[in-house]
Write an enzyme that holds these catalytic residues in place. Structure first.
Site, PDB file in Angstrom:
ATOM      1  CB  THR A 127      -0.918   0.015   1.246  1.00 18.74           C
ATOM      2  OG1 THR A 127      -1.415   1.339   1.448  1.00 18.74           O
ATOM      3  CG2 THR A 127      -0.186  -0.397   2.516  1.00 18.74           C
ATOM      4  CD  GLU A 129      -2.101   5.259   4.884  1.00 17.77           C
ATOM      5  OE1 GLU A 129      -1.622   5.320   6.020  1.00 17.77           O
ATOM      6  OE2 GLU A 129      -2.599   6.241   4.313  1.00 17.77           O
ATOM      7  CE1 TYR A 151      -4.061  -1.723   5.784  1.00 16.52           C
ATOM      8  CE2 TYR A 151      -2.895   0.224   4.987  1.00 16.52           C
ATOM      9  CZ  TYR A 151      -3.586  -0.944   4.744  1.00 16.52           C
ATOM     10  OH  TYR A 151      -3.796  -1.352   3.441  1.00 16.52           O
ATOM     11  CE  LYS A 155      -2.014  -4.293   3.975  1.00 15.29           C
ATOM     12  NZ  LYS A 155      -2.397  -5.354   3.045  1.00 15.29           N
TER      13      LYS A 155
HETATM   14  P1  NAP Z   1     -11.306  -5.069   2.062  1.00 19.66           P
HETATM   15  O1  NAP Z   1     -12.508  -4.824   1.209  1.00 19.66           O
HETATM   16  O2  NAP Z   1     -11.285  -4.550   3.451  1.00 19.66           O
HETATM   17  O3  NAP Z   1     -11.058  -6.662   2.099  1.00 19.66           O
HETATM   18  C1  NAP Z   1     -10.177  -7.231   3.011  1.00 19.66           C
HETATM   19  C2  NAP Z   1     -10.359  -8.735   2.972  1.00 19.66           C
HETATM   20  O4  NAP Z   1      -9.516  -9.337   3.979  1.00 19.66           O
HETATM   21  C3  NAP Z   1     -11.795  -9.215   3.302  1.00 19.66           C
HETATM   22  O5  NAP Z   1     -12.091 -10.341   2.513  1.00 19.66           O
HETATM   23  C4  NAP Z   1     -11.683  -9.592   4.765  1.00 19.66           C
HETATM   24  O6  NAP Z   1     -12.661 -10.521   5.187  1.00 19.66           O
HETATM   25  C5  NAP Z   1     -10.305 -10.255   4.744  1.00 19.66           C
HETATM   26  N1  NAP Z   1      -9.735 -10.427   6.090  1.00 19.66           N
HETATM   27  C6  NAP Z   1      -9.640  -9.513   7.081  1.00 19.66           C
HETATM   28  N2  NAP Z   1      -9.066 -10.059   8.160  1.00 19.66           N
HETATM   29  C7  NAP Z   1      -8.791 -11.355   7.845  1.00 19.66           C
HETATM   30  C8  NAP Z   1      -8.218 -12.438   8.545  1.00 19.66           C
HETATM   31  N3  NAP Z   1      -7.823 -12.317   9.809  1.00 19.66           N
HETATM   32  N4  NAP Z   1      -8.078 -13.628   7.894  1.00 19.66           N
HETATM   33  C9  NAP Z   1      -8.500 -13.780   6.628  1.00 19.66           C
HETATM   34  N5  NAP Z   1      -9.077 -12.781   5.919  1.00 19.66           N
HETATM   35  C10 NAP Z   1      -9.216 -11.584   6.527  1.00 19.66           C
HETATM   36  O7  NAP Z   1      -9.987  -4.516   1.340  1.00 19.66           O
HETATM   37  P2  NAP Z   1      -9.719  -4.209  -0.208  1.00 19.66           P
HETATM   38  O8  NAP Z   1     -10.011  -2.787  -0.461  1.00 19.66           O
HETATM   39  O9  NAP Z   1     -10.334  -5.259  -1.033  1.00 19.66           O
HETATM   40  O10 NAP Z   1      -8.125  -4.345  -0.244  1.00 19.66           O
HETATM   41  C11 NAP Z   1      -7.505  -5.597  -0.508  1.00 19.66           C
HETATM   42  C12 NAP Z   1      -6.084  -5.571   0.033  1.00 19.66           C
HETATM   43  O11 NAP Z   1      -5.346  -4.524  -0.587  1.00 19.66           O
HETATM   44  C13 NAP Z   1      -5.960  -5.328   1.533  1.00 19.66           C
HETATM   45  O12 NAP Z   1      -4.868  -6.074   1.993  1.00 19.66           O
HETATM   46  C14 NAP Z   1      -5.641  -3.845   1.638  1.00 19.66           C
HETATM   47  O13 NAP Z   1      -4.921  -3.573   2.820  1.00 19.66           O
HETATM   48  C15 NAP Z   1      -4.799  -3.653   0.399  1.00 19.66           C
HETATM   49  N6  NAP Z   1      -4.851  -2.312  -0.198  1.00 19.66           N
HETATM   50  C16 NAP Z   1      -6.055  -1.746  -0.480  1.00 19.66           C
HETATM   51  C17 NAP Z   1      -6.084  -0.510  -1.103  1.00 19.66           C
HETATM   52  C18 NAP Z   1      -7.389   0.152  -1.441  1.00 19.66           C
HETATM   53  O14 NAP Z   1      -7.385   1.364  -1.639  1.00 19.66           O
HETATM   54  N7  NAP Z   1      -8.493  -0.579  -1.548  1.00 19.66           N
HETATM   55  C19 NAP Z   1      -4.880   0.142  -1.423  1.00 19.66           C
HETATM   56  C20 NAP Z   1      -3.675  -0.487  -1.122  1.00 19.66           C
HETATM   57  C21 NAP Z   1      -3.670  -1.723  -0.522  1.00 19.66           C
HETATM   58  P3  NAP Z   1     -14.124 -10.003   5.677  1.00 19.66           P
HETATM   59  O15 NAP Z   1     -14.918  -9.779   4.399  1.00 19.66           O
HETATM   60  O16 NAP Z   1     -14.608 -11.139   6.483  1.00 19.66           O
HETATM   61  O17 NAP Z   1     -13.918  -8.734   6.442  1.00 19.66           O
HETATM   62  N1  GDD Z   2     -12.499   6.750   6.512  1.00 20.57           N
HETATM   63  C1  GDD Z   2     -12.667   8.085   6.650  1.00 20.57           C
HETATM   64  N2  GDD Z   2     -13.835   8.564   7.184  1.00 20.57           N
HETATM   65  N3  GDD Z   2     -11.672   8.916   6.258  1.00 20.57           N
HETATM   66  C2  GDD Z   2     -11.882  10.258   6.369  1.00 20.57           C
HETATM   67  C3  GDD Z   2     -13.063  10.795   6.885  1.00 20.57           C
HETATM   68  C4  GDD Z   2     -14.087   9.908   7.326  1.00 20.57           C
HETATM   69  O1  GDD Z   2     -15.148  10.303   7.789  1.00 20.57           O
HETATM   70  N4  GDD Z   2     -12.960  12.145   6.850  1.00 20.57           N
HETATM   71  C5  GDD Z   2     -11.782  12.440   6.330  1.00 20.57           C
HETATM   72  N5  GDD Z   2     -11.109  11.303   6.039  1.00 20.57           N
HETATM   73  C6  GDD Z   2      -9.744  11.225   5.466  1.00 20.57           C
HETATM   74  C7  GDD Z   2      -8.785  10.304   6.243  1.00 20.57           C
HETATM   75  O2  GDD Z   2      -8.267  10.999   7.392  1.00 20.57           O
HETATM   76  C8  GDD Z   2      -7.737  10.056   5.156  1.00 20.57           C
HETATM   77  O3  GDD Z   2      -6.823  11.127   5.106  1.00 20.57           O
HETATM   78  C9  GDD Z   2      -8.560  10.071   3.853  1.00 20.57           C
HETATM   79  O4  GDD Z   2      -9.835  10.632   4.185  1.00 20.57           O
HETATM   80  C10 GDD Z   2      -8.782   8.706   3.225  1.00 20.57           C
HETATM   81  O5  GDD Z   2      -9.286   7.831   4.219  1.00 20.57           O
HETATM   82  P1  GDD Z   2      -9.827   6.359   3.859  1.00 20.57           P
HETATM   83  O6  GDD Z   2     -10.847   6.422   2.794  1.00 20.57           O
HETATM   84  O7  GDD Z   2     -10.165   5.690   5.139  1.00 20.57           O
HETATM   85  O8  GDD Z   2      -8.546   5.677   3.152  1.00 20.57           O
HETATM   86  P2  GDD Z   2      -7.000   5.633   3.562  1.00 20.57           P
HETATM   87  O9  GDD Z   2      -6.277   6.497   2.558  1.00 20.57           O
HETATM   88  O10 GDD Z   2      -6.796   5.918   4.984  1.00 20.57           O
HETATM   89  O11 GDD Z   2      -6.650   4.104   3.322  1.00 20.57           O
HETATM   90  C11 GDD Z   2      -7.088   3.437   2.130  1.00 20.57           C
HETATM   91  O12 GDD Z   2      -6.085   3.537   1.152  1.00 20.57           O
HETATM   92  C12 GDD Z   2      -4.830   2.897   1.485  1.00 20.57           C
HETATM   93  C13 GDD Z   2      -3.875   3.137   0.295  1.00 20.57           C
HETATM   94  O13 GDD Z   2      -3.325   4.417   0.390  1.00 20.57           O
HETATM   95  C14 GDD Z   2      -7.373   1.967   2.520  1.00 20.57           C
HETATM   96  O14 GDD Z   2      -7.962   1.331   1.420  1.00 20.57           O
HETATM   97  C15 GDD Z   2      -6.092   1.228   2.871  1.00 20.57           C
HETATM   98  O15 GDD Z   2      -6.379  -0.166   3.031  1.00 20.57           O
HETATM   99  C16 GDD Z   2      -5.093   1.413   1.710  1.00 20.57           C
HETATM  100  O16 GDD Z   2      -3.888   0.751   1.992  1.00 20.57           O
END
Ligand code: NAP
Ligand code: GDD
Length: 340
Positions: A127, A129, A151, A155
């Site tokens: 990520t 992050e 987090y 990672k």
């Molecule tokens: P998500 O919707 O939160 O999905 C996470 C998945 O992990 C879900 O299937 C969840 O199961 C499963 N999980 C959580 N804890 C677990 C455990 N202890 N054992 C087995 N499975 C578990 O996340 P996503 O957006 O699809 O992201 C996929 C991956 O990419 C994550 O690793 C995330 O950190 C990473 N990532 C995401 C983003 C983004 O912007 N979306 C960016 C960079 C990296 P449940 O459905 O039961 O909760």
């Molecule tokens: N969730 C959330 N809720 N975020 C908020 C809010 C709120 O009400 N208001 C402001 N924010 C700001 C957070 O402080 C952060 O700066 C930004 O919105 C994005 O927050 P999220 O959507 O929760 O995403 P993230 O950037 O913290 O993390 C996501 O992206 C990462 C990759 O950069 C997640 O998908 C992570 O799993 C992923 O790794």
């Protein structure tokens, strides 16, 4: 030709859905791993459950035995680890659990691969992050990491241990460094989904107010469907490597709110500053405000990625821009609300 076998950890999540859809199209045999939960966790992937090449098993990244057994029995060609406690804000409340899943869980998979007789390719969902508080305006594979949350820190361990196992044991193990990616299937408590869902409800009279935290952090938002395409490509290369996947465009949370409001034809007038900042509707009602409880103890102020390595080697580039993403997410919200 023999069908490839893939394990997807995290199959029930947003990316799990899109990756399953892609691998079904590519004729894989897919084994998705779900964890036990008190309610049915397969809502996103229900439509795949009757496909003959799609199987779902119980497992948990905090249970090393389950990981070893699954890998031993399934003997996959590829493992995609998408499983994580993926909410940055929540990781401050559950730091040990987050580290167990996001860091130690990854090591458990890698160690099972090391002990397997089969050559297995491994993808780790890294990520942006991990860059955290960075001075670089545009982050790439060479940018120094400086995570700002349990987090991001967990990672980063996963990122390094994936590289260690690749180098020490000659495992085809790769890291994606993915920037934020969203879709209609995004979890409800991420900011894009929260903004789009609540503003759509406000527009059609189902909700009165949207309360947010920091409006001024900036993110690089892409579409999950584009990003899983890159994830698959990463595992099909001749050599294992690490790649940044991003769009190269950046918007603040406030800009994202304004873009969403404009797509919904919802007029906003911003007033005040800091915790008193608010947005008024055309009838002068407060429809957006700010609350301290949504701020994090540490924030990542800005993220913007360079995908030039992915473009050159994977021949990948993002297809959907932020406006198309917002419009697709709004259309799905309207469908859920039965608005034509
Ligand atoms: P998500 O919707 O939160 O999905 C996470 C998945 O992990 C879900 O299937 C969840 O199961 C499963 N999980 C959580 N804890 C677990 C455990 N202890 N054992 C087995 N499975 C578990 O996340 P996503 O957006 O699809 O992201 C996929 C991956 O990419 C994550 O690793 C995330 O950190 C990473 N990532 C995401 C983003 C983004 O912007 N979306 C960016 C960079 C990296 P449940 O459905 O039961 O909760
Ligand atoms: N969730 C959330 N809720 N975020 C908020 C809010 C709120 O009400 N208001 C402001 N924010 C700001 C957070 O402080 C952060 O700066 C930004 O919105 C994005 O927050 P999220 O959507 O929760 O995403 P993230 O950037 O913290 O993390 C996501 O992206 C990462 C990759 O950069 C997640 O998908 C992570 O799993 C992923 O790794």
């Amino acid at each position: 030709m023999k069908k490839k076998i893939a394990i997807i950890f995290g199959v029930t999540g947003q990316d799990g859905y899109y990756l399953t859809k892609l691998l079904i199209k590519k004729n894989y045999i897919i084994h998705g791993i779900k964890r036990r939960s008190s309610s049915v966790p397969t809502k996103r992937i229900d439509k795949f459950l009757n496909q003959k090449n799609f199987h779902v098993h119980y497992g948990d990244l905090t249970d090393t035995a389950s990981i070893h057994n699954l890998i031993k029995i399934i003997k996959p060609d590829e493992i995609y680890n998408l499983a994580a406690q993926s909410h940055v804000g929540v990781s401050f409340y559950t730091p040990l659990y987050t580290a167990n899943v996001n860091a130690i869980g990854v090591l458990a998979i890698l160690d099972a691969i090391r002990n397997s007789e089969k050559d297995i390719r491994f993808y780790q969902a890294g990520t942006s992050e991990m860059f955290g508080k960075t001075k670089d305006k545009l982050q790439n594979e060479k940018t120094k990491f400086n995570p700002q949350s349990p987090y991001g820190t967990a990672k980063l361990f996963a990122h390094h241990i994936t590289q260690n196992y690749r180098d020490a044991y000659n495992i085809f193990a790769c890291n994606g460094i993915l920037f934020n990616h969203e879709s209609p299937l995004r979890g409800e408590n991420f900011v894009t989904k929260k903004i789009i869902s609540t503003l759509t409800k406000i527009k059609y009279g189902f909700e009165k107010k949207l309360t947010l935290g920091n409006l001024y952090s900036k993110r690089d938002w892409g579409h999950a469907e584009d990003y899983v395409d890159a994830i698959h490509k990463i595992l099909q290369q001749r050599k294992p490597d690490d790649y940044v996947i991003a769009t190269g465009k950046q918007y603040s949370i406030k800009q994202f709110v304004n873009l969403t409001a404009s797509s919904l034809n919802l007029k906003l007038r911003w007033i005040g500053k800091g915790l008193n900042e608010k947005a008024l509707s055309s009838s002068k009602k407060i429809i957006i405000d700010v609350n301290k409880k949504y701020f994090r103890p540490l924030e990542v102020d800005h993220l913007k990625g360079s995908y030039s390595k992915a473009k050159k080697i994977l021949r990948w580039k993002p297809k959907k821009n932020v406006k198309e993403l917002i419009d697709q997410m709004i259309a799905e919200e309207k469908k859920q609300l039965n608005i034509l």
